[in-house]
Write an enzyme that holds these catalytic residues in place. Sequence first.
Site, PDB file in Angstrom:
ATOM      1  N   THR A   1      -4.343   2.008  -2.122  1.00 21.25           N
ATOM      2  CA  THR A   1      -3.703   0.722  -2.386  1.00 21.25           C
ATOM      3  C   THR A   1      -4.320   0.012  -3.584  1.00 21.25           C
ATOM      4  O   THR A   1      -5.442   0.309  -4.006  1.00 21.25           O
ATOM      5  CB  THR A   1      -3.816  -0.191  -1.148  1.00 21.25           C
ATOM      6  OG1 THR A   1      -3.069  -1.391  -1.359  1.00 21.25           O
ATOM      7  CG2 THR A   1      -5.260  -0.545  -0.858  1.00 21.25           C
TER       8      THR A   1
ATOM      9  N   SER B   1     -10.749  -2.833   5.673  1.00 19.09           N
ATOM     10  CA  SER B   1      -9.365  -2.449   5.440  1.00 19.09           C
ATOM     11  C   SER B   1      -8.674  -2.136   6.757  1.00 19.09           C
ATOM     12  O   SER B   1      -9.321  -1.813   7.758  1.00 19.09           O
ATOM     13  CB  SER B   1      -9.312  -1.208   4.537  1.00 19.09           C
ATOM     14  OG  SER B   1      -7.998  -0.678   4.464  1.00 19.09           O
ATOM     15  N   SER B   2      -7.343  -2.190   6.751  1.00 17.59           N
ATOM     16  CA  SER B   2      -6.543  -1.757   7.892  1.00 17.59           C
ATOM     17  C   SER B   2      -5.900  -0.390   7.668  1.00 17.59           C
ATOM     18  O   SER B   2      -5.166   0.096   8.531  1.00 17.59           O
ATOM     19  CB  SER B   2      -5.439  -2.781   8.182  1.00 17.59           C
ATOM     20  OG  SER B   2      -5.989  -3.994   8.647  1.00 17.59           O
TER      21      SER B   2
ATOM     22  N   GLY C   1       1.320  -1.523   4.780  1.00 16.80           N
ATOM     23  CA  GLY C   1       1.707  -2.664   5.597  1.00 16.80           C
ATOM     24  C   GLY C   1       0.605  -3.644   5.916  1.00 16.80           C
ATOM     25  O   GLY C   1       0.751  -4.445   6.839  1.00 16.80           O
ATOM     26  N   GLY C   2      -0.542  -3.603   5.189  1.00 12.86           N
ATOM     27  CA  GLY C   2      -1.601  -4.564   5.476  1.00 12.86           C
ATOM     28  C   GLY C   2      -2.065  -4.465   6.907  1.00 12.86           C
ATOM     29  O   GLY C   2      -2.283  -3.375   7.448  1.00 12.86           O
TER      30      GLY C   2
ATOM     31  N   THR D   1       0.884  -1.153   0.000  1.00  5.69           N
ATOM     32  CA  THR D   1       0.000   0.000   0.000  1.00  5.69           C
ATOM     33  C   THR D   1       0.923   1.205   0.000  1.00  5.69           C
ATOM     34  O   THR D   1       2.127   1.067   0.105  1.00  5.69           O
ATOM     35  CB  THR D   1      -0.894  -0.040   1.257  1.00  5.69           C
ATOM     36  OG1 THR D   1      -1.667  -1.240   1.219  1.00  5.69           O
ATOM     37  CG2 THR D   1      -1.838   1.134   1.372  1.00  5.69           C
TER      38      THR D   1
ATOM     39  N   ASP E   1      -9.881  -9.124   0.207  1.00  4.16           N
ATOM     40  CA  ASP E   1     -10.022  -8.626   1.572  1.00  4.16           C
ATOM     41  C   ASP E   1     -11.377  -8.976   2.194  1.00  4.16           C
ATOM     42  O   ASP E   1     -11.604  -8.703   3.372  1.00  4.16           O
ATOM     43  CB  ASP E   1      -9.829  -7.100   1.610  1.00  4.16           C
ATOM     44  CG  ASP E   1      -8.366  -6.723   1.755  1.00  4.16           C
ATOM     45  OD1 ASP E   1      -7.535  -7.626   1.931  1.00  4.16           O
ATOM     46  OD2 ASP E   1      -8.059  -5.525   1.688  1.00  4.16           O
TER      47      ASP E   1
END
Length: 570
Positions: A397, A450-451, A471-472, A379, A421
């Site tokens: 992302t 999402s994170s 970084g997910g 991302t 996701d």
Amino acid sequence: MLLYPRLVFSFFLVLSVNFPIIAQGGRIPVRAENAMVSSSHYLASEAGRDIMARGGSAVDASVTTAFVLAVTLPSAGNIGGGGFLVYQSANGESTTFNFREKAPLAATKTMYLDEEGKIKDNSNHEGILAVGVPGTVAGLYKAHQKYGKLKWADLVQPAIEIAEKGFPISPEIEGFSTWLLQNKEVYPSTARIFLKDEQTALRSGDTLVQQDLAETLKRIRDKGSDGFYKGKTAGLLTDFMKAEGGIITREDLRNYEAQELDPIKGSYRGYEIISMPPPSSGGTVLIEMLNILEGFDLSKKGHNSAESLHLLTEAMRRAYADRALFLGDPDFNEAMPLEKLTSKEYAADLRQSIEPHRASVSDSANFSEAHLIYESPQTTHFSIVDPEGNAVSLTYTLEQSYGSKIVVEGAGFLLNNEMGDFNPIPGHTDTRGLIGTEPNQIEPEKRMLSSMSPTIVAKEGRPVMIIGSPGGRTIINTVLQVIVNVIDYNLNIAEAIESPRIHHQWLPDVTRFEDWGFSPDTKRIYQEMGHEIELRSVQGQAMGIYIDKESGMIFGAADSRSYDGKAAGY
């Protein structure tokens, strides 16, 4: 998952002859008096800075920076993906823009399953069916309509010029091109863009020209979001979808709308936390963790001491369990207990369950039956402050590195693989990381969880820190640690970003340590508390800005974990 080798990050300082207030990441922040951009590519940072020097707002600069990254950082910068923007004005006004991708109208809860109820050929992550309806162009356009000062066309033009003239590629793009040379039959439309010729991969320093992308950007320049969601670009995308067996249609594109949402807000030791609400889980989880940590005197325990890391881990463990159980797209989940999850009272209850020198156990019987699904670390984030003191924190992302790795024929842009996701098997959870809880199951026009955690920290209504990271699943914890490093440990923004980081996500019950920067004694004491450690090379690529309230001086930092990251100011 992309299979080309990871290359070594550079940690040296680079000074520009033309613009001396530009530096690669390090422990000394870049200083500026007026404005700052910190992003993952020097050309994007320079372009955003120049827009503000011409009188543009922070939102204007974010539009330019994002489109330039779509050209120069194809692994994550995009017009074929989506993300989130958090805005805070100098006078205390705050808002967010949600341009997360959506599931196509033809999507179903079981679309990736075979007759036995198992995922077919990793199809939720690989191939044309993994693509969600893109949101980036709609989100940037919507934000500009409200907060832009300069003409839209002028903001898109810098990206067009770079796409047409080309730019020297990084070792990261070389790695992708080398991988693509071995897989060109699977990705022929992508090979035509990212190979030098049919037999030769690009090499670091080669010039990458993207004429099809330039033409797509011209249509966006001339027609705004309609230049992407209608007309020729929409036709190229939907014709390509139909030819390749995809399900995104012109109706999907016409129906897509970005949303302006109220931010999720909290406080930490007298600072205001302004972050992204669902379908981003970032703001909720971040505020929950900060609320838990507020009850401990971290400064006395020492920066990155075993005891401090223990407390960070226990806060992470509890908040990530709640993430898995409760959070999803609010348009499809009316009962998410956001007020409770972000309350000081709830944090106090959770804090009571933390033993000072002994690790908890991530027991699904106590925390729910959910496990966290995989999210790629690929991302990108950028932070901006303009001369008036208005701030933008934006993360977007394609999901995995280079997304689906599929370029739309004739349009020149990469497509996301964000459908991965979603929870792919309704009701099914296993120890490999699949979850099946209802809040994040696939439904037509639903946005996947999402994170991403674009965040602004304010004091008395004025922005003082703008931060975010790729970084997910690690994103939220990276942002958490940068904030704690500044507020609790009094590190400058560059030191806060460069410090080594950890990550715990509830399940699996293991803490990832960056494999440098922590002493053997610290790791030994931490493990003696009952924690399990797994070493990783790097975590995230944070891009941050800090504004000194008394002097007004702006300090920018681009994480040296990034290949080409720069902070640029004037």
